[in-house]
Scaffold this active site. Sequence first.
Site, PDB file in Angstrom:
ATOM      1  N   VAL A 183       0.812  -1.224   0.000  1.00 26.22           N
ATOM      2  CA  VAL A 183       0.000   0.000   0.000  1.00 26.22           C
ATOM      3  C   VAL A 183       0.843   1.270   0.000  1.00 26.22           C
ATOM      4  O   VAL A 183       0.294   2.369  -0.041  1.00 26.22           O
ATOM      5  CB  VAL A 183      -0.986   0.046   1.197  1.00 26.22           C
ATOM      6  N   LYS A 184       2.173   1.123   0.008  1.00 23.71           N
ATOM      7  CA  LYS A 184       3.034   2.308   0.008  1.00 23.71           C
ATOM      8  C   LYS A 184       3.187   2.867  -1.412  1.00 23.71           C
ATOM      9  O   LYS A 184       2.605   2.374  -2.368  1.00 23.71           O
ATOM     10  CB  LYS A 184       4.391   1.956   0.623  1.00 23.71           C
ATOM     11  N   HIS A 185       4.021   3.902  -1.550  1.00 23.12           N
ATOM     12  CA  HIS A 185       4.130   4.621  -2.823  1.00 23.12           C
ATOM     13  C   HIS A 185       4.661   3.743  -3.942  1.00 23.12           C
ATOM     14  O   HIS A 185       4.221   3.844  -5.090  1.00 23.12           O
ATOM     15  CB  HIS A 185       5.012   5.857  -2.654  1.00 23.12           C
TER      16      HIS A 185
END
Length: 386
Positions: A183-185
Amino acid sequence: MSDFLPYGRHVVDDEDIEQVVRVLRGGPLTQGPRVSEFEAALAARVQAPGCVAVSSGTAALHAAYQALGLGPGDELITSPITFVATANAARQLGARVVFADVDASGNLDPESVRAKITDKTRGIAAVHFAGMPCDMEELGAIARAHGLFLVEDAAHALGASYAGRPVGSCELSDMVTVSFHPVKHITTAEGGAIFVRDGDQEARLRRIREHGLRREPAPDSRGLYGYVQEELGYNYRLSDLGAALGLSQLRKLDRFLGARRDIYELYKRLLGNLDPEIVAPLPEYPDRQSAHHLMPVQIDFARAKRSRGEVMEALKNKGIGSQVHYIPVHTQPYYRGSGSCPKAERFSSQELSLPMYPGLRAVDVERVVSALEEILFEGRALSVSA
């Protein structure tokens, strides 16, 4: 529900898949060249002197603390508005965790940090909540004045900047950790990295990542084998599969960040039509550029006469995911007795994270805000039409 909007979602395309397949078909799966290529690309992106890729954001924190000398009898000051890993990594080294309170952005309040310093304090871990950098000038000044190390937990903040400096440059801190959770960049499936400014500390991080080993030819080995263990380390290696995915994702980071900024601006405009005494986004700062990992809002659930659980359930029934970031760490049973952080407790009690990821469309954002309006105001609020 096919059109369910989660609070976060990774974006992986055919190019990403092809890069991973290339490693599967023809290269080392681990301990090969892709990891060093990924590290070099990451360091160049954030203008960091050095970068060490590891198996998770938690591993990055643990290795960073160990390389900076944190251990039994020491205290680490950090934020309660974070995932438990920020604190747990210090506890795993035998240190005591001290929680300082937060400001309106959910980030560490420098004055609270200053008040928590004792003769046992060894370092500060500043968490850039939701992608918004902390007040690094002030925290850096505090750390220097007291001879403390300063780590930035930038799991939410790859691509953010403070006073024109990229988060990760290590200009105002000793090390910066990031996460590549889906779910991170950008993602490596699971993974993380440590940006570091000191060459000796970088070398130590590399030893910690590989069981505490330093490669050194054994006597009479003719240079063909040998290693020396100098300290306790771990298998914190990132695979070449993960690094190949990360390299491909990193090339898209500007596009991902631009999409997140556009989504945030639309949310801000639409939420601006609602009663700010009931629901409002977090504050912005002219010297900081958020990476917009999350879309957190503060909701006065008591005034809205809805519990947070009721709001989340109603959103879910409308096909919209939400999340809470975070349950304050100092209130967890393991950390009970760690003191009170009233601002953090209030912040947490009113926090709700709405969907935020690059694939979100304008019509999706309008749907989220319209649903929130209906749930909180029963149709009494102003229109949120674009």
